[in-house]
Design a protein around this motif. Structure first.
Motif, PDB file in Angstrom:
ATOM      1  N   GLU A  19      53.887 -40.570 -22.550  1.00  0.00           N
ATOM      2  CA  GLU A  19      53.749 -41.698 -23.476  1.00  0.00           C
ATOM      3  C   GLU A  19      55.004 -41.821 -24.328  1.00  0.00           C
ATOM      4  O   GLU A  19      55.669 -40.840 -24.654  1.00  0.00           O
ATOM      5  CB  GLU A  19      52.533 -41.475 -24.378  1.00  0.00           C
ATOM      6  CG  GLU A  19      52.291 -42.597 -25.389  1.00  0.00           C
ATOM      7  CD  GLU A  19      51.103 -42.300 -26.299  1.00  0.00           C
ATOM      8  OE1 GLU A  19      50.918 -43.055 -27.275  1.00  0.00           O
ATOM      9  OE2 GLU A  19      50.381 -41.303 -26.050  1.00  0.00           O
ATOM     10  N   VAL A  20      55.324 -43.085 -24.709  1.00  0.00           N
ATOM     11  CA  VAL A  20      56.457 -43.315 -25.614  1.00  0.00           C
ATOM     12  C   VAL A  20      55.991 -43.016 -27.036  1.00  0.00           C
ATOM     13  O   VAL A  20      55.041 -43.637 -27.533  1.00  0.00           O
ATOM     14  CB  VAL A  20      56.960 -44.768 -25.528  1.00  0.00           C
ATOM     15  CG1 VAL A  20      58.076 -44.989 -26.549  1.00  0.00           C
ATOM     16  CG2 VAL A  20      57.422 -45.104 -24.121  1.00  0.00           C
ATOM     17  N   VAL A  21      56.653 -42.065 -27.667  1.00  0.00           N
ATOM     18  CA  VAL A  21      56.277 -41.663 -29.025  1.00  0.00           C
ATOM     19  C   VAL A  21      57.460 -41.906 -29.960  1.00  0.00           C
ATOM     20  O   VAL A  21      58.600 -41.573 -29.631  1.00  0.00           O
ATOM     21  CB  VAL A  21      55.873 -40.175 -29.073  1.00  0.00           C
ATOM     22  CG1 VAL A  21      55.556 -39.768 -30.508  1.00  0.00           C
ATOM     23  CG2 VAL A  21      54.687 -39.920 -28.156  1.00  0.00           C
ATOM     24  N   ALA A  22      57.149 -42.508 -31.114  1.00  0.00           N
ATOM     25  CA  ALA A  22      58.186 -42.774 -32.116  1.00  0.00           C
ATOM     26  C   ALA A  22      58.133 -41.699 -33.210  1.00  0.00           C
ATOM     27  O   ALA A  22      57.096 -41.500 -33.843  1.00  0.00           O
ATOM     28  CB  ALA A  22      57.969 -44.149 -32.725  1.00  0.00           C
ATOM     29  N   TYR A  23      59.255 -41.007 -33.373  1.00  0.00           N
ATOM     30  CA  TYR A  23      59.404 -40.021 -34.446  1.00  0.00           C
ATOM     31  C   TYR A  23      60.236 -40.625 -35.579  1.00  0.00           C
ATOM     32  O   TYR A  23      60.955 -41.600 -35.396  1.00  0.00           O
ATOM     33  CB  TYR A  23      60.141 -38.777 -33.931  1.00  0.00           C
ATOM     34  CG  TYR A  23      59.276 -37.790 -33.181  1.00  0.00           C
ATOM     35  CD1 TYR A  23      58.827 -36.627 -33.797  1.00  0.00           C
ATOM     36  CD2 TYR A  23      58.923 -38.007 -31.855  1.00  0.00           C
ATOM     37  CE1 TYR A  23      58.050 -35.702 -33.111  1.00  0.00           C
ATOM     38  CE2 TYR A  23      58.147 -37.103 -31.158  1.00  0.00           C
ATOM     39  CZ  TYR A  23      57.713 -35.941 -31.797  1.00  0.00           C
ATOM     40  OH  TYR A  23      56.934 -35.040 -31.111  1.00  0.00           O
ATOM     41  N   TYR A  24      60.114 -39.995 -36.726  1.00  0.00           N
ATOM     42  CA  TYR A  24      61.075 -40.324 -37.777  1.00  0.00           C
ATOM     43  C   TYR A  24      62.426 -39.756 -37.355  1.00  0.00           C
ATOM     44  O   TYR A  24      62.517 -38.931 -36.439  1.00  0.00           O
ATOM     45  CB  TYR A  24      60.649 -39.708 -39.105  1.00  0.00           C
ATOM     46  CG  TYR A  24      59.479 -40.409 -39.759  1.00  0.00           C
ATOM     47  CD1 TYR A  24      59.686 -41.589 -40.474  1.00  0.00           C
ATOM     48  CD2 TYR A  24      58.193 -39.886 -39.671  1.00  0.00           C
ATOM     49  CE1 TYR A  24      58.618 -42.238 -41.090  1.00  0.00           C
ATOM     50  CE2 TYR A  24      57.123 -40.528 -40.290  1.00  0.00           C
ATOM     51  CZ  TYR A  24      57.342 -41.712 -40.991  1.00  0.00           C
ATOM     52  OH  TYR A  24      56.287 -42.355 -41.581  1.00  0.00           O
ATOM     53  N   GLY A  25      63.467 -40.184 -38.045  1.00  0.00           N
ATOM     54  CA  GLY A  25      64.810 -39.746 -37.668  1.00  0.00           C
ATOM     55  C   GLY A  25      65.040 -38.250 -37.768  1.00  0.00           C
ATOM     56  O   GLY A  25      66.018 -37.725 -37.235  1.00  0.00           O
ATOM     57  N   ASP A  26      64.141 -37.517 -38.467  1.00  0.00           N
ATOM     58  CA  ASP A  26      64.293 -36.066 -38.558  1.00  0.00           C
ATOM     59  C   ASP A  26      63.895 -35.359 -37.269  1.00  0.00           C
ATOM     60  O   ASP A  26      64.124 -34.163 -37.115  1.00  0.00           O
ATOM     61  CB  ASP A  26      63.480 -35.512 -39.723  1.00  0.00           C
ATOM     62  CG  ASP A  26      61.985 -35.800 -39.582  1.00  0.00           C
ATOM     63  OD1 ASP A  26      61.567 -36.404 -38.561  1.00  0.00           O
ATOM     64  OD2 ASP A  26      61.235 -35.430 -40.496  1.00  0.00           O
ATOM     65  N   LYS A  27      63.283 -36.137 -36.346  1.00  0.00           N
ATOM     66  CA  LYS A  27      62.855 -35.621 -35.035  1.00  0.00           C
ATOM     67  C   LYS A  27      61.787 -34.537 -35.143  1.00  0.00           C
ATOM     68  O   LYS A  27      61.529 -33.807 -34.193  1.00  0.00           O
ATOM     69  CB  LYS A  27      64.046 -35.078 -34.239  1.00  0.00           C
ATOM     70  CG  LYS A  27      65.147 -36.089 -33.992  1.00  0.00           C
ATOM     71  CD  LYS A  27      66.287 -35.477 -33.187  1.00  0.00           C
ATOM     72  CE  LYS A  27      67.422 -36.463 -32.988  1.00  0.00           C
ATOM     73  NZ  LYS A  27      68.550 -35.891 -32.209  1.00  0.00           N
ATOM     74  N   LYS A  28      61.149 -34.476 -36.300  1.00  0.00           N
ATOM     75  CA  LYS A  28      60.099 -33.475 -36.522  1.00  0.00           C
ATOM     76  C   LYS A  28      58.743 -34.124 -36.758  1.00  0.00           C
ATOM     77  O   LYS A  28      57.723 -33.624 -36.288  1.00  0.00           O
ATOM     78  CB  LYS A  28      60.449 -32.602 -37.731  1.00  0.00           C
ATOM     79  CG  LYS A  28      61.713 -31.771 -37.573  1.00  0.00           C
ATOM     80  CD  LYS A  28      61.994 -30.983 -38.850  1.00  0.00           C
ATOM     81  CE  LYS A  28      63.264 -30.162 -38.736  1.00  0.00           C
ATOM     82  NZ  LYS A  28      63.545 -29.422 -40.005  1.00  0.00           N
ATOM     83  N   ASN A  29      58.741 -35.207 -37.513  1.00  0.00           N
ATOM     84  CA  ASN A  29      57.488 -35.859 -37.883  1.00  0.00           C
ATOM     85  C   ASN A  29      57.259 -37.117 -37.049  1.00  0.00           C
ATOM     86  O   ASN A  29      58.154 -37.969 -36.931  1.00  0.00           O
ATOM     87  CB  ASN A  29      57.517 -36.235 -39.364  1.00  0.00           C
ATOM     88  CG  ASN A  29      57.605 -35.011 -40.271  1.00  0.00           C
ATOM     89  OD1 ASN A  29      56.644 -34.268 -40.427  1.00  0.00           O
ATOM     90  ND2 ASN A  29      58.782 -34.795 -40.860  1.00  0.00           N
ATOM     91  N   ILE A  30      56.072 -37.206 -36.494  1.00  0.00           N
ATOM     92  CA  ILE A  30      55.723 -38.368 -35.663  1.00  0.00           C
ATOM     93  C   ILE A  30      55.417 -39.580 -36.538  1.00  0.00           C
ATOM     94  O   ILE A  30      54.646 -39.496 -37.499  1.00  0.00           O
ATOM     95  CB  ILE A  30      54.521 -38.052 -34.763  1.00  0.00           C
ATOM     96  CG1 ILE A  30      54.918 -36.954 -33.757  1.00  0.00           C
ATOM     97  CG2 ILE A  30      54.038 -39.303 -34.039  1.00  0.00           C
ATOM     98  CD1 ILE A  30      53.776 -36.518 -32.865  1.00  0.00           C
ATOM     99  N   TYR A  31      56.037 -40.681 -36.199  1.00  0.00           N
ATOM    100  CA  TYR A  31      55.809 -41.923 -36.922  1.00  0.00           C
ATOM    101  C   TYR A  31      54.658 -42.716 -36.283  1.00  0.00           C
ATOM    102  O   TYR A  31      53.794 -43.240 -36.986  1.00  0.00           O
ATOM    103  CB  TYR A  31      57.080 -42.770 -36.927  1.00  0.00           C
ATOM    104  CG  TYR A  31      56.896 -44.169 -37.466  1.00  0.00           C
ATOM    105  CD1 TYR A  31      56.662 -44.383 -38.819  1.00  0.00           C
ATOM    106  CD2 TYR A  31      56.954 -45.281 -36.621  1.00  0.00           C
ATOM    107  CE1 TYR A  31      56.503 -45.660 -39.315  1.00  0.00           C
ATOM    108  CE2 TYR A  31      56.794 -46.569 -37.113  1.00  0.00           C
ATOM    109  CZ  TYR A  31      56.571 -46.755 -38.452  1.00  0.00           C
ATOM    110  OH  TYR A  31      56.393 -48.028 -38.951  1.00  0.00           O
ATOM    111  N   GLU A  32      54.658 -42.765 -34.917  1.00  0.00           N
ATOM    112  CA  GLU A  32      53.618 -43.570 -34.247  1.00  0.00           C
ATOM    113  C   GLU A  32      53.505 -43.183 -32.768  1.00  0.00           C
ATOM    114  O   GLU A  32      54.509 -42.941 -32.093  1.00  0.00           O
ATOM    115  CB  GLU A  32      53.979 -45.059 -34.349  1.00  0.00           C
ATOM    116  CG  GLU A  32      52.973 -45.994 -33.706  1.00  0.00           C
ATOM    117  CD  GLU A  32      53.401 -47.445 -33.782  1.00  0.00           C
ATOM    118  OE1 GLU A  32      52.634 -48.311 -33.329  1.00  0.00           O
ATOM    119  OE2 GLU A  32      54.511 -47.725 -34.280  1.00  0.00           O
TER     120      GLU A  32
END
Length: 231
Positions: A180-193
């Motif tokens: 699945e395509v997952v969007a993270y915040y720019g920190d690459k640690k926390n999932i945005y959506e």
């Protein structure tokens, strides 16, 4: 003639007596002067001895006072070193937020984090380090660059945070995760959506890009990319 001899003899006797009296007086005066000189010399020597004694006593007293002050100072240093300052629930928690891009500082007062209650200066320093190792997504987007202790006491803890949004090159990050395509915040640690977009349905070029990871500048670009993936 006989009377004159008697008078002369009497005068001679009187002269002798007078001379003796004068001599005795002179001797008395000399003795008195000598006694006065001896008294003055005695008083001078006595004064010198008293001065030496008093000086020695003052020096001894001063030495004792200095030694006592030094000992008290050492005791205070030992007590200070063995009794570290700690924070408690009444400690004022002050956060200074400095915006490097705008060169402005905003001061906020917050509740002391529970992790810091009862903590020492070392605890506070470690708290800041842990915070930077796990920066919350919102703080990352705001450009948090560093965090550290400015002032520490039982009465007040002052923390400074430095932000610089110009250092945030990308705010979001797209990657393939479990198909699945997952969007993270720019920190690459926390999932945005979680987008719900299946990777296998995308063109090969997009799948390749997602495998490597796609850096997204802002929210507008993010939804533009996701819209293309969904069409």
């Amino acid at each position: 003639m006989q009377m004159n001899d008697k008078m002369i003899t009497g005068l001679k006797a009187a002269g002798i007596v007078a001379c003796a009296a004068v001599g005795s007086f002179a001797a008395y005066q000399g003795t008195l002067q000598k006694m006065e000189e001896m008294q003055t010399d005695y008083e001078l020597r006595l004064s010198e001895q008293v001065e030496v004694y008093v000086t020695e006593q003052l020096e001894d007293t001063a030495t004792e006072v200095v030694e006592r002050l030094v000992e008290n100072s050492r005791e205070e240093e030992v007590q200070t070193s063995t009794q570290e300052t700690t924070l408690d629930v009444d400690t004022i928690y002050q956060v200074q937020k400095y915006d490097a891009a705008e060169d402005t500082t905003v001061t906020e007062y917050e509740t002391l984090p529970s992790d810091l209650v009862g903590g020492t200066r070392e605890t506070a320093d470690q708290y800041c380090q842990n915070y930077m190792d796990n920066v919350p997504a919102e703080e990352f987007l705001d450009g948090l660059q560093s965090m550290g202790v400015v002032s520490f006491s039982n009465e007040r803890l002052v923390i400074k945070k430095i932000y610089d949004t110009t250092k945030v090159d990308f705010r979001y990050y797209l990657i393939a995760l479990d198909g699945e395509v997952v969007a993270y915040y720019g920190d690459k640690k926390n999932i945005y959506e979680y987008t719900g977009i299946e990777v296998k349905k995308l063109p090969a070029e997009d799948r390749k890009a997602l495998k490597k990871g796609i850096e997204v500048k802002d929210e507008e670009e993010l939804y533009s990319i996701l819209e293309n993936f969904s069409s």
